[in-house]
Scaffold this motif. Sequence first.
Motif, PDB file in Angstrom:
ATOM      1  N   ARG A   1      69.206  33.802  -6.855  1.00 26.62           N
ATOM      2  CA  ARG A   1      69.630  33.945  -5.763  1.00 26.62           C
ATOM      3  C   ARG A   1      70.872  34.772  -5.731  1.00 26.62           C
ATOM      4  N   LEU A   2      71.545  34.758  -6.820  1.00 31.69           N
ATOM      5  CA  LEU A   2      72.797  35.551  -6.911  1.00 31.69           C
ATOM      6  C   LEU A   2      72.489  37.062  -6.902  1.00 31.69           C
ATOM      7  N   ILE A   3      71.404  37.366  -7.655  1.00 32.15           N
ATOM      8  CA  ILE A   3      70.995  38.794  -7.883  1.00 32.15           C
ATOM      9  C   ILE A   3      70.471  39.073  -6.498  1.00 32.15           C
ATOM     10  N   ARG A   4      69.894  38.284  -5.922  1.00 30.89           N
ATOM     11  CA  ARG A   4      69.028  38.682  -4.511  1.00 30.89           C
ATOM     12  C   ARG A   4      70.030  39.214  -3.297  1.00 30.89           C
ATOM     13  N   THR A   5      71.081  38.156  -3.504  1.00 28.05           N
ATOM     14  CA  THR A   5      72.362  37.930  -2.571  1.00 28.05           C
ATOM     15  C   THR A   5      72.924  39.886  -2.566  1.00 28.05           C
ATOM     16  N   ALA A   6      72.971  40.109  -4.106  1.00 29.04           N
ATOM     17  CA  ALA A   6      73.908  41.307  -4.282  1.00 29.04           C
ATOM     18  C   ALA A   6      72.968  42.395  -3.681  1.00 29.04           C
ATOM     19  N   LEU A   7      71.748  42.199  -3.925  1.00 26.18           N
ATOM     20  CA  LEU A   7      71.087  43.330  -3.434  1.00 26.18           C
ATOM     21  C   LEU A   7      70.685  43.499  -2.075  1.00 26.18           C
ATOM     22  N   LEU A   8      70.909  42.350  -1.324  1.00 25.09           N
ATOM     23  CA  LEU A   8      70.721  42.498   0.096  1.00 25.09           C
ATOM     24  C   LEU A   8      72.056  42.597   0.860  1.00 25.09           C
ATOM     25  N   THR A   9      73.199  42.366   0.255  1.00 20.44           N
ATOM     26  CA  THR A   9      74.585  42.299   0.864  1.00 20.44           C
ATOM     27  C   THR A   9      75.319  43.782   0.382  1.00 20.44           C
ATOM     28  N   GLY A  10      74.736  44.252  -0.679  1.00 17.68           N
ATOM     29  CA  GLY A  10      75.683  45.346  -1.351  1.00 17.68           C
ATOM     30  C   GLY A  10      76.913  44.930  -2.265  1.00 17.68           C
ATOM     31  N   SER A  11      77.085  43.447  -2.373  1.00 18.44           N
ATOM     32  CA  SER A  11      78.256  43.336  -2.890  1.00 18.44           C
ATOM     33  C   SER A  11      77.782  41.852  -3.863  1.00 18.44           C
ATOM     34  N   VAL A  12      78.276  41.739  -5.090  1.00 14.20           N
ATOM     35  CA  VAL A  12      78.035  40.675  -6.110  1.00 14.20           C
ATOM     36  C   VAL A  12      78.909  39.439  -5.748  1.00 14.20           C
ATOM     37  N   PRO A  13      78.245  38.580  -5.295  1.00 12.98           N
ATOM     38  CA  PRO A  13      79.147  37.234  -5.128  1.00 12.98           C
ATOM     39  C   PRO A  13      79.786  36.595  -6.162  1.00 12.98           C
ATOM     40  N   GLU A  14      80.746  35.835  -6.066  1.00 13.56           N
ATOM     41  CA  GLU A  14      81.397  35.136  -6.940  1.00 13.56           C
ATOM     42  C   GLU A  14      80.687  34.344  -7.652  1.00 13.56           C
ATOM     43  N   LEU A  15      80.992  34.059  -9.047  1.00 12.16           N
ATOM     44  CA  LEU A  15      80.001  33.292  -9.826  1.00 12.16           C
ATOM     45  C   LEU A  15      79.999  31.758  -9.327  1.00 12.16           C
ATOM     46  N   GLY A  16      81.369  31.307  -9.006  1.00 11.77           N
ATOM     47  CA  GLY A  16      81.541  29.874  -8.335  1.00 11.77           C
ATOM     48  C   GLY A  16      81.444  29.269  -9.635  1.00 11.77           C
ATOM     49  N   GLU A  17      81.417  27.715  -9.299  1.00 10.65           N
ATOM     50  CA  GLU A  17      81.559  26.910 -10.476  1.00 10.65           C
ATOM     51  C   GLU A  17      80.108  26.864 -11.338  1.00 10.65           C
ATOM     52  N   TRP A  18      80.205  26.726 -12.546  1.00  5.98           N
ATOM     53  CA  TRP A  18      79.103  26.794 -13.459  1.00  5.98           C
ATOM     54  C   TRP A  18      79.466  25.906 -14.521  1.00  5.98           C
ATOM     55  N   SER A  19      78.861  25.172 -15.101  1.00  6.21           N
ATOM     56  CA  SER A  19      78.926  24.531 -16.339  1.00  6.21           C
ATOM     57  C   SER A  19      77.928  24.264 -17.406  1.00  6.21           C
ATOM     58  N   GLY A  20      78.234  23.773 -18.391  1.00 10.07           N
ATOM     59  CA  GLY A  20      77.004  23.684 -19.535  1.00 10.07           C
ATOM     60  C   GLY A  20      77.129  24.540 -20.513  1.00 10.07           C
ATOM     61  N   ALA A  21      76.155  24.504 -21.572  1.00  9.62           N
ATOM     62  CA  ALA A  21      76.161  25.427 -22.674  1.00  9.62           C
ATOM     63  C   ALA A  21      76.081  26.836 -22.598  1.00  9.62           C
TER      64      ALA A  21
END
Length: 793
Positions: free
Chosen positions: A249-269
Amino acid sequence: MIHPYTDHADAWYRLAERKAAQYFASLEALVRDRTYAAALTKDFQSWQTNHIHRSWLSLLLRGKNKPDSRDFNKYIRWLNYAGKLDDYLDRSVSYMYMRDLGQALDSPGTLSRIQRMVADVKSRLICSAATAKGNQAEDLSLAGLYRWARKEGVESATIWVINKLRNVSAHIPEEMNAEHAMRKLIKIIVGVVLHVVEEMGDEAPPAERARRLDEAIRLGYSYGLSYPFIDDLLDSGVLTDREKERYTRLIRTALLTGSVPELGEWSGANLSMVRFVHTELRDAFEYIKNYQRPEAQQPFFEQSYVFFHSQDTDRNKKLSDATYTNEELYVPIIIKSSSSRLIVRSVISAASDEGFDTRTFYYGIYNQLADDLADMFDDSKSGAVTPYTYYFKYHRLRPDLINPYELYWAVISYLIHHVYRSDAKSREVILDRAINGLQRFKKRIGADTYNEVMNVFATGNPEFHRLVHSMVQRAEDVDFFDKLLRDQLIEVLRNDRKEKEHFRETLDTVRQQINDQLSIHKPDGIPPMQESLIDAANYSLEGGGKRLRPILTWVMGVQEYGLGAAAIVPLLKSLEYMHTASLIFDDLPSQDNASTRRGRPTVHQVHNSATAELTGLFLIQKAIEEQSSLRSFDAATVLELIQYSSRRAADMCVGQAMDLDSKGKRLTLEQLNTICFYKTGIAFEAALVMPAILARIGAEEIEALKKFAYHAGIAFQIKDDLLDVEGDLLVLGKPTGQDAENNNSNFVTVLGPEGARKEMWEHYCLAVELLQTMPRNTAFLKHLVTYIVNREC
């Protein structure tokens, strides 16, 4: 803010889908009526004249004395000796022009450029194969790459991409195939550079050529990064299903909006890895976007979205689903295999070229089907849906399924007769590649398994497939240079990883052994002042440190010269005592006036300057004492070693004196090199030469060791100067900016950061090239100098 590309995305993909469906329908018709077989049978009848040798002499000599292609330099020499190198390079370069550059081989201009490239590559290969040591391609080394960069005037971009590649390699998860991921990234960088070279032509002025090549290297990396960190990462089992969904979803958003979204909260290994990937992809995306002219941005977003969406559609198929139609299996493949190459043109903002677009669109599936056959067993194991894995599983249940192997030959027929207008050279190159691919596949999986596979796929037209089988068994002179380079690059990357692991293990193991031996014993009943000096000496020795010099001595002495590990312990201790003494003197207020060393207060800060001076002298005497206790060697040899050591210690004092005298003065590069060698290079030289003296190594080899140490030492000092400006205090363990504070002239102040980096890499190359002259295993020395220029402390 919603970018206008969002509204067009579905239309872009539907248009690509319709075009791909029309192409598939044409191919399907060729398979259904089997007209491709009749056309290709005639093609093979002409083709085999150059590849099937029927004379008894040719059969007798077939393969005789032909070296294994894994021995790169020997193989190139054999091709040249056998008179095969010209044809080998001609078909290889021609194939590259067709596949990578989308050119037609019936163009006189294209043929002329191919011949010039063949002549240039041949000249380089013959020269390097004649002089190279070992079995690897010289141009695949860092030194070979930097030599090319210097010739083209793109040193800065090359240093930049070397550092980028090193960081990417370090962040590829263990579950992924690191060598193949890096190979694909490097291949894309080279492909973009080739596109730019082709766009420029031969008339570009040197400055313009250098500027555009610089941009091409950075663009190639920026685009190529999507392969390891989008394609391979999503295809692997590294991310959880939820992480894959979010990442997609992050990659798709970047290609559709022309901007890479912030990563936001991400956890785990995967958090650390994902953060690195996000940052790199964001920077790469912005570089491509900012490079492009406004009118070139829409084609880039369009082709990138179509490519990603087709991949995502393909990736989400399940091998357990028996209901996919032929169109669902093949249309996304046609789209992704063509758009991946069309993106390159938009990345570099190349002018519109209808011929390129058309040829690239039809050509892509040819390579994709060949690759899918080669990877069939790996894909099947991972549960991936490809035409081959799907047909292999369901062909008995689904008679409606198109056989991908039949379709492959239909594509070949379509390319030869419809796209390249039955051009003889195009036919030659395409059939060469097809037969070579089958030969490589058969060799890799073994003849028995190959026959089992063909019993499933090569059944639609027995007479034609018997002909193909005969070509696979008997055809010669169908191998390709890019495959040789591919195998070499994978081998280089694999060996490099293993050697690095061994290098690090050796550093850690030997460093610990040395650390365990360094502490100076305090005998009972010694005077308090002597005890105080020993305490000060041990405080300095316990501060850690890289121990590069004694480690180097241990490796050369034990592993290369066969000296006993226990026998040279006194020598290892003496080297570190001498080095630690020099650091104590360097840190004094009268010299560099450093307050910390190795993350701790310096000796004169803990005690006082007088104690520090006496501690340094004490360590020097201990070093001489250790050297004189080398009892496993004859007295004359030990005396020679002590004399050499004393002379070199005196030279280091001269170097420090020159350094102190230079404060506030503007030095020339020659003066800097001299001071640097006396201060730093001599210590590396001693670490190499002293075990050589004990092993009674010949004068010629010792001279080569001295030259290597000269360049490695200067590279080390330049890196120190760069770290003094750019380093991290917490990583370095000492303050940065010391040279500026002390008004010292160094490589950065004289050459600037960029110039200093170029000079460092020049000495790196000279050091590595000297290793080629040595009659020993020099892998550790190669990785040592690589470590020197890449270290962060």
